[in-house]
Design an enzyme around this catalytic site. Structure first.
Site, short mmCIF file in Angstrom:
data_model
loop_
_atom_site.label_atom_id
_atom_site.label_comp_id
_atom_site.label_asym_id
_atom_site.label_seq_id
_atom_site.Cartn_x
_atom_site.Cartn_y
_atom_site.Cartn_z
N GLY A 1 0.84 -1.19 0.00
CA GLY A 1 0.00 0.00 0.00
C GLY A 1 0.87 1.24 0.00
N GLY B 1 -0.70 4.49 -0.12
CA GLY B 1 -1.50 5.66 0.20
C GLY B 1 -0.74 6.47 1.23
N GLY C 1 0.93 4.05 3.85
CA GLY C 1 2.03 3.24 3.31
C GLY C 1 3.21 4.08 2.84
CG HIS D 1 -19.28 11.98 4.65
ND1 HIS D 1 -19.96 13.15 4.49
CD2 HIS D 1 -18.02 12.33 5.00
CE1 HIS D 1 -19.15 14.17 4.73
NE2 HIS D 1 -17.97 13.69 5.05
NE ARG E 1 -17.04 13.09 8.32
CZ ARG E 1 -15.89 12.88 7.72
NH1 ARG E 1 -15.44 11.66 7.53
NH2 ARG E 1 -15.18 13.90 7.30
CD GLU F 1 -10.57 3.89 5.20
OE1 GLU F 1 -10.05 4.76 4.48
OE2 GLU F 1 -11.75 3.50 5.06
CG LEU G 1 -6.42 12.88 5.38
CD1 LEU G 1 -6.36 14.22 4.65
CD2 LEU G 1 -6.12 11.76 4.39
C1 LIG Z 1 -13.78 11.12 -1.05
C2 LIG Z 1 -13.04 11.00 0.24
C3 LIG Z 1 -12.61 12.14 0.90
C4 LIG Z 1 -11.93 12.04 2.11
N1 LIG Z 1 -11.52 13.19 2.74
C5 LIG Z 1 -10.85 13.08 3.90
C6 LIG Z 1 -10.39 14.25 4.57
O1 LIG Z 1 -10.59 15.37 4.11
N2 LIG Z 1 -9.72 14.10 5.73
C7 LIG Z 1 -9.46 12.88 6.28
O2 LIG Z 1 -8.84 12.81 7.32
N3 LIG Z 1 -9.87 11.76 5.63
C8 LIG Z 1 -10.54 11.82 4.48
N4 LIG Z 1 -10.95 10.69 3.85
C9 LIG Z 1 -10.49 9.38 4.34
C10 LIG Z 1 -9.04 9.16 3.93
O3 LIG Z 1 -8.84 9.66 2.63
C11 LIG Z 1 -8.64 7.69 3.94
O4 LIG Z 1 -9.02 7.08 5.13
C12 LIG Z 1 -7.13 7.57 3.82
O5 LIG Z 1 -6.64 8.31 2.74
C13 LIG Z 1 -6.70 6.11 3.68
O6 LIG Z 1 -5.32 6.07 3.49
P1 LIG Z 1 -4.54 4.70 3.50
O7 LIG Z 1 -3.12 5.04 3.23
O8 LIG Z 1 -4.84 3.95 4.74
O9 LIG Z 1 -5.14 3.86 2.29
P2 LIG Z 1 -5.33 4.20 0.72
O10 LIG Z 1 -5.04 5.61 0.38
O11 LIG Z 1 -6.67 3.64 0.36
O12 LIG Z 1 -4.21 3.34 0.01
C14 LIG Z 1 -4.32 1.95 -0.11
C15 LIG Z 1 -3.09 1.45 -0.83
O13 LIG Z 1 -3.05 0.04 -0.73
C16 LIG Z 1 -2.79 -0.53 -2.00
N5 LIG Z 1 -3.37 -1.88 -1.98
C17 LIG Z 1 -4.57 -2.27 -1.51
N6 LIG Z 1 -4.70 -3.60 -1.60
C18 LIG Z 1 -3.55 -4.06 -2.16
C19 LIG Z 1 -3.08 -5.35 -2.51
N7 LIG Z 1 -3.80 -6.45 -2.28
N8 LIG Z 1 -1.86 -5.44 -3.07
C20 LIG Z 1 -1.08 -4.34 -3.29
N9 LIG Z 1 -1.49 -3.10 -2.96
C21 LIG Z 1 -2.70 -2.97 -2.40
C22 LIG Z 1 -3.41 0.43 -3.00
O14 LIG Z 1 -2.82 0.26 -4.24
C23 LIG Z 1 -3.05 1.77 -2.31
O15 LIG Z 1 -1.74 2.11 -2.67
C24 LIG Z 1 -11.66 10.77 2.66
C25 LIG Z 1 -12.10 9.62 2.01
C26 LIG Z 1 -12.81 9.74 0.82
C27 LIG Z 1 -13.34 8.50 0.18
#
Ligand SMILES: Cc1cc2nc3c(=O)[nH]c(=O)nc-3n(C[C@H](O)[C@H](O)[C@H](O)COP(=O)(O)OP(=O)(O)OC[C@H]3O[C@@H](n4cnc5c(N)ncnc54)[C@H](O)[C@@H]3O)c2cc1C
Length: 692
Positions: free
Chosen positions: A62, A64, A67, A288, A359, A475, A491
């Site tokens: 991951g 994001g 990660g 939401h 929310r 997340e 975030l």
């Molecule tokens: C529209 C929207 C707006 C938002 N706005 C806000 C905000 O303003 N403020 C806030 O705090 N939060 C906000 N959130 C929530 C927040 O964006 C997310 O909770 C957060 O970005 C998740 O980050 P992450 O790094 O955990 O996962 P993600 O950003 O979802 O990244 C997941 C990563 O895992 C990889 N991956 C997944 N499965 C596999 C696999 N099997 N093999 C290889 N790679 C894999 C993907 O390729 C990706 O790189 C928002 C969410 C949404 C949907």
């Protein structure tokens, strides 16, 4: 002496742990006062010396915000890192979609914010279902995140004097949300991605883009690698490491329609669950309140209108049902409804927090009005989010600043619209493009939608799962938000985990590996894991049925929304479990996947993800059935306040349910074994959550 990470515990370890809630669940929360737990922990855990870090490999699944921040930090510290993502670039992770902002207890507004207040708001916002020690740590490191990101060049919004600006998000009484217009996630991810790129350049990170992790490899009980599929060539690859970090995001797409990116899925988390990682609180989902309503059956995605809009937008429906009917029939427009005939129902029900209630509360209040027949669009699934008051307020303020005497209405409106545009311009533009209505002139129509999953892989204080050496961040884990996440806190948590927590805690475990040497991919465990992966791919391809993976995903989503959505009851949850099982059976008999597994095959990718979502969906409903209380995003119709000021509100049951449900995989989701991590509240009084 080195601490062991496996049961049984030494006497010394036992003394250090504040709670052991079941035979296998050890939270590892340090003892001592809450404000010094994290500092003491960092001071006492084992470290890996810089020269030894060069001999240790870490896999991060991951890229994001969680990660990328972890990978960049670990590589900067000297570890050898491999990153995996299924997109073509780390910077296309779902995190890029985050709009509104990121919280931090900086108290720049001088409005009384503090680490304690952020800690308190988060525990209360999560309806007292999170671990106090983790949340306090989150509040402590929040301020560092902003400094880190500013240093990377993240262009946070600034005020007139050039200082970082803040806005308010739901469930709090201070302004602590840092933002970059409506693109906060994108800007933060660009910052983290630059840090990752720097390490790629230095040879410390090897990126595997367009790769999907399809299994975890355990050797002697420890996570030692993964099996991944190269999505472009179809090749199945083995990757070994001393530790594996899962940062694969949330699983809101179990509902099919959600605000998540289309690709978001549960596969990585589910695979480690099947290999021994407990899955916590799967039923805690955030719906939401401000999303663009569904427009029809062929839609695959819902669009979020950021919570930041509730700083200035007021939510209402008409007071009179006749007006609602005229609006639906196209015979009345909302701007023609007089102020006294509007029901600003959040301001009416929750005067203390008004439109900025959390929310879960705002979504349920919208549902209540819609169930009562007040939905204002054709599908009867919308309420208004109205900026006219804010436009007038800002317009008058601007006219005063510009020394305009007796400004006309149109002058005020123009000036006010400019301010609203400067704050939310890109969100308004997005709304107009999708709905074809000008939200400066007519109120937006909004409806609740699935957005975030608070549940996820269970982790201890070190962010390690129940599989030694397998960590989970962002997340994808269950950690800091309890039963409901406050806006702008995802975030904060993802970046706290990646930049400031995991880089410290992982060393404690890896200090045992300094003499291990490279992990070989030529072992029975890797053979077996690879065979499991190829067998499953073959099993999917051989079905050659008649229905697409999307067909089953949509059906799953409908069941989830109907019975496991905004409100849940025993009968519905039992129906959901039955129906999901049926869909799963049908899926394995009738799914149709064209092509083969040795080349690019998006349908095969989807089918694998849907099969995991089907299993998760069942566990999700089972968890919701077990939790016969209403808390945060989990609303059980059987558990509602019947009298007093809180009449009609969700009723928590602290006596019977003050625990984290952590499910152990056992052949089938229906056979999963429940472990309970009992939650203790020593620093925050357990109270009924009230926003009145
Ligand atoms: C529209 C929207 C707006 C938002 N706005 C806000 C905000 O303003 N403020 C806030 O705090 N939060 C906000 N959130 C929530 C927040 O964006 C997310 O909770 C957060 O970005 C998740 O980050 P992450 O790094 O955990 O996962 P993600 O950003 O979802 O990244 C997941 C990563 O895992 C990889 N991956 C997944 N499965 C596999 C696999 N099997 N093999 C290889 N790679 C894999 C993907 O390729 C990706 O790189 C928002 C969410 C949404 C949907």
């Amino acid at each position: 002496m080195k601490k062991k990470t496996l049961d049984p515990l030494s006497e010394k370890e036992n003394q250090n742990l504040s709670k052991i809630s079941s035979d296998k669940l050890i939270s590892k929360s340090p003892s001592g006062p809450i404000s010094s737990k994290w500092t003491n922990h960092k001071n006492s855990i084992n470290l890996v010396n810089p020269a030894n870090k060069r001999n240790i490999d870490i896999i991060v699944v991951g890229t994001g915000l969680a990660g990328s921040s972890a990978a960049a930090s670990l590589a900067e510290m000297g570890y050898n890192v491999k990153t995996f993502c299924y997109q073509d670039s780390p910077r296309r992770a779902h995190s890029i979609a985050a709009q509104g902002g990121i919280n931090a207890a900086k108290n720049y507004q001088n409005d009384g914010d503090s680490i304690h207040r952020l800690f308190y708001d988060t525990v209360k916002g999560g309806d007292y279902r999170s671990r106090e020690s983790n949340v306090h740590r989150l509040a402590e490191v929040s301020a560092n995140i902003i400094d880190q990101c500013v240093a990377q060049g993240v262009p946070f919004g600034r005020d007139y004097g050039g200082l970082l600006d803040n806005r308010s998000f739901g469930g709090v009484l201070v302004s602590r949300t840092f933002y970059a217009k409506g693109q906060t996630g994108q800007q933060l991810l660009l910052g983290a991605y630059s840090a990752v790129n720097r390490q790629i350049g230095k040879g410390k990170i090897t990126p595997y883009n367009r790769h999907e992790m399809l299994d975890l490899v355990k050797v002697e009980g420890k996570a030692r690698g993964i099996i991944a599929r190269n999505l472009e060539t179809g090749e199945i690859e083995r990757h070994a490491a001393h530790a594996v970090v899962i940062a694969s995001g949330g699983y809101g797409n179990v509902f099919f329609l959600s605000t998540n990116a289309m690709g978001s899925n549960v596969t990585a988390s589910w695979k480690i669950h099947k290999k021994g990682a407990f899955f916590a609180n799967p039923c805690y989902t955030q719906i939401h309140p401000t999303c663009i309503p569904r427009s029809g059956d062929n839609q695959a995605k819902l669009t979020l209108m950021s919570e930041s809009l509730r700083n200035d937008g007021r939510i209402w429906v008409p007071k009179n049902i006749e007006d609602v009917k005229l609006i639906r029939a196209g015979k009345l427009i909302p701007t023609e409804i007089l102020e006294e005939n509007r029901d600003y129902y959040l301001e009416r029900r929750y005067p203390a927090f008004g439109n900025l209630v959390p929310r879960d509360v705002a979504s349920r209040a919208a549902k209540e009005r819609i169930d009562a027949g007040f939905g204002v669009n054709k599908t009867e699934e919308a309420v208004y989010l109205d900026f006219s008051s804010a436009i007038q307020r800002y317009g008058k303020q601007e006219a005063a600043i510009a020394r305009i005497k007796n400004p006309s209405n149109s002058e005020i409106t123009n000036l006010g619209e400019k301010i609203v545009e400067s704050k939310y311009g890109n969100l308004f533009q997005m709304y107009e493009k999708i709905v074809a209505e000008n939200p400066y002139k007519t109120p937006m129509m909004i409806y609740p939608a699935v957005h975030y999953t608070m549940g996820g892989v269970w982790v201890d204080y070190n962010l390690m799962t129940t599989v030694p050496g397998c960590y989970c961040i962002g997340e994808a884990n269950f950690s800091d938000h309890g039963a409901n996440r406050l806006g702008a806190s995802a975030l904060m948590q993802g970046l706290a985990d990646g930049y400031f927590v995991l880089p410290y805690t992982i060393g404690d475990y890896l200090s045992e590996d300094i003499r291990t040497g490279p992990i070989s991919i030529n072992s029975e465990e890797f053979d077996l894991a690879e065979k499991n992966v190829t067998d499953k791919l073959e099993k999917l391809l051989i079905i050659k049925g008649t229905k697409s993976p999307d067909y089953f995903h949509k059906r799953l989503g409908k069941v989830m929304w109907e019975y496991v959505g905004m409100s849940r009851n025993e009968k519905g949850l039992k129906t959901a479990i039955k129906e999901i099982k049926l869909i799963k059976e049908e899926f394995w008999k009738d799914v149709r996947i064209l092509g083969d597994r040795n080349s690019l095959n998006p349908e095969l990718e989807k089918a694998g993800r849907v099969s995991d979502l089907l299993e998760l969906g069942e566990l999700f409903a089972k968890d919701a059935l077990n939790r016969n209380e209403s808390c945060g995003g989990h609303f059980r119709e059987e558990s509602v306040e019947l009298d007093g000021l809180q009449k009609g509100e969700a009723k928590r049951d602290d006596k019977d349910y003050s625990y984290v449900s952590a499910w152990e995989f056992n052949k089938e989701p229906s056979e999963a074994i429940l472990h309970k991590e009992h939650l203790e509240f020593n620093d925050i009084e357990l109270k009924q959550r009230s926003y009145k």
